[in-house]
Write a protein that holds these residues in place. Structure first.
Motif, PDB file in Angstrom:
ATOM      1  N   ALA A  49       0.833  -1.202   0.000  1.00 44.61           N
ATOM      2  CA  ALA A  49       0.000   0.000   0.000  1.00 44.61           C
ATOM      3  C   ALA A  49       0.871   1.256   0.000  1.00 44.61           C
ATOM      4  N   TRP A  50       1.967   1.229   0.791  1.00 43.47           N
ATOM      5  CA  TRP A  50       2.912   2.344   0.815  1.00 43.47           C
ATOM      6  C   TRP A  50       3.485   2.563  -0.587  1.00 43.47           C
ATOM      7  N   LEU A  51       3.900   1.448  -1.190  1.00 43.95           N
ATOM      8  CA  LEU A  51       4.559   1.516  -2.488  1.00 43.95           C
ATOM      9  C   LEU A  51       3.613   2.053  -3.566  1.00 43.95           C
ATOM     10  N   LEU A  52       2.433   1.424  -3.670  1.00 45.30           N
ATOM     11  CA  LEU A  52       1.476   1.841  -4.704  1.00 45.30           C
ATOM     12  C   LEU A  52       0.930   3.236  -4.412  1.00 45.30           C
ATOM     13  N   GLY A  53       0.577   3.478  -3.125  1.00 41.40           N
ATOM     14  CA  GLY A  53       0.064   4.792  -2.738  1.00 41.40           C
ATOM     15  C   GLY A  53       1.106   5.871  -3.000  1.00 41.40           C
ATOM     16  N   GLY A  54       2.361   5.545  -2.725  1.00 40.07           N
ATOM     17  CA  GLY A  54       3.454   6.489  -2.938  1.00 40.07           C
ATOM     18  C   GLY A  54       3.598   6.856  -4.404  1.00 40.07           C
ATOM     19  N   ILE A  55       3.508   5.833  -5.268  1.00 40.26           N
ATOM     20  CA  ILE A  55       3.645   6.069  -6.715  1.00 40.26           C
ATOM     21  C   ILE A  55       2.493   6.945  -7.216  1.00 40.26           C
ATOM     22  N   VAL A  56       1.263   6.581  -6.804  1.00 38.12           N
ATOM     23  CA  VAL A  56       0.083   7.325  -7.265  1.00 38.12           C
ATOM     24  C   VAL A  56       0.118   8.777  -6.779  1.00 38.12           C
ATOM     25  N   LEU A  57       0.387   8.958  -5.466  1.00 40.94           N
ATOM     26  CA  LEU A  57       0.401  10.311  -4.911  1.00 40.94           C
ATOM     27  C   LEU A  57       1.539  11.157  -5.496  1.00 40.94           C
ATOM     28  N   SER A  58       2.681  10.522  -5.741  1.00 44.14           N
ATOM     29  CA  SER A  58       3.796  11.267  -6.345  1.00 44.14           C
ATOM     30  C   SER A  58       3.432  11.688  -7.758  1.00 44.14           C
ATOM     31  N   ALA A  59       2.766  10.788  -8.494  1.00 35.87           N
ATOM     32  CA  ALA A  59       2.396  11.072  -9.874  1.00 35.87           C
ATOM     33  C   ALA A  59       1.396  12.220  -9.952  1.00 35.87           C
ATOM     34  N   ILE A  60       0.345  12.168  -9.110  1.00 31.65           N
ATOM     35  CA  ILE A  60      -0.680  13.215  -9.209  1.00 31.65           C
ATOM     36  C   ILE A  60      -0.213  14.541  -8.633  1.00 31.65           C
ATOM     37  N   SER A  61       0.830  14.508  -7.770  1.00 33.74           N
ATOM     38  CA  SER A  61       1.324  15.770  -7.216  1.00 33.74           C
ATOM     39  C   SER A  61       2.577  16.220  -7.966  1.00 33.74           C
ATOM     40  N   ALA A  62       2.872  15.606  -9.100  1.00 32.33           N
ATOM     41  CA  ALA A  62       4.067  15.913  -9.906  1.00 32.33           C
ATOM     42  C   ALA A  62       5.342  15.809  -9.078  1.00 32.33           C
ATOM     43  N   GLY A  63       5.383  14.825  -8.171  1.00 35.48           N
ATOM     44  CA  GLY A  63       6.600  14.562  -7.399  1.00 35.48           C
ATOM     45  C   GLY A  63       6.712  15.328  -6.089  1.00 35.48           C
ATOM     46  N   ILE A  64       5.799  16.298  -5.872  1.00 36.45           N
ATOM     47  CA  ILE A  64       5.894  17.125  -4.661  1.00 36.45           C
ATOM     48  C   ILE A  64       5.744  16.282  -3.396  1.00 36.45           C
ATOM     49  N   LEU A  65       4.841  15.296  -3.449  1.00 35.25           N
ATOM     50  CA  LEU A  65       4.582  14.491  -2.256  1.00 35.25           C
ATOM     51  C   LEU A  65       5.560  13.331  -2.075  1.00 35.25           C
ATOM     52  N   SER A  66       6.405  13.081  -3.076  1.00 33.86           N
ATOM     53  CA  SER A  66       7.253  11.893  -2.978  1.00 33.86           C
ATOM     54  C   SER A  66       8.232  11.963  -1.808  1.00 33.86           C
TER      55      SER A  66
END
Ligand SMILES: [Zn+2]
Ligand SMILES: [Zn+2]
Length: 149
Positions: A102-119
């Motif tokens: 969940a961390w991994l997938l959630g991290g990828i999705v959130l990073s993608a939609i925030s253009a890397g800001i949340l990564s």
């Protein structure tokens, strides 16, 4: 309540008996309500009349939502390091496989939609989480499959 293995008194919420180190309901030698001796085939306690409870933590799939500390304990530092390399891997290393994914997938999705800001915050939170969960296990404390920090 009482440990069904050794009959000593344990805390109502205890997942491990402090006397013998097993799950308090992981045997059939004592009643969990009154501590009197019981046998394998008994379903009702002859002393107090309560229904005897049994949890078998050793069978496959039993207690799947709880991760018990391993012996020797896994290193919180290794868990944090793994989550630093790939988000969620430290959690998987500690046994929280679903949570790690969940961390991994959630991290990828959130990073993608925030253009890397949340990564960056996601990776940092994942490292801190892996370290805290690792420390709990290293202290002999069982953790839930979905327990955070
Ligand atoms: Zn015990
Ligand atoms: Zn009883």
């Amino acid at each position: 309540m009482y440990c069904r293995h050794c009959g000593s008194e344990v805390n109502e919420k205890a997942v491990v008996c402090v006397k013998c180190g097993v799950h308090p309901l992981n045997d059939s030698q004592h009643c969990q309500e009154c501590g009197q001796p019981t046998n394998e085939k008994q379903e009702i306690c002859t002393s107090c009349g309560c229904r005897l409870m049994r949890i078998n933590t050793t069978s496959a799939g039993g207690g799947a939502d709880v991760i018990y500390p391993s012996n020797p304990p896994k290193s919180p530092g290794t868990a944090a390091f793994l989550s630093c390399l790939i988000t969620g891997v430290g959690q998987m290393y500690l046994g929280q496989v679903k949570k790690g994914l969940a961390w991994l997938l959630g991290g990828i999705v959130l990073s993608a939609i925030s253009a890397g800001i949340l990564s960056v915050p996601i990776v940092i939170a994942s490292i801190v989480d892996a370290h805290k969960i690792g420390q709990k296990l290293a202290n002999g404390q069982p953790v839930g499959q979905w327990e955070f920090f």
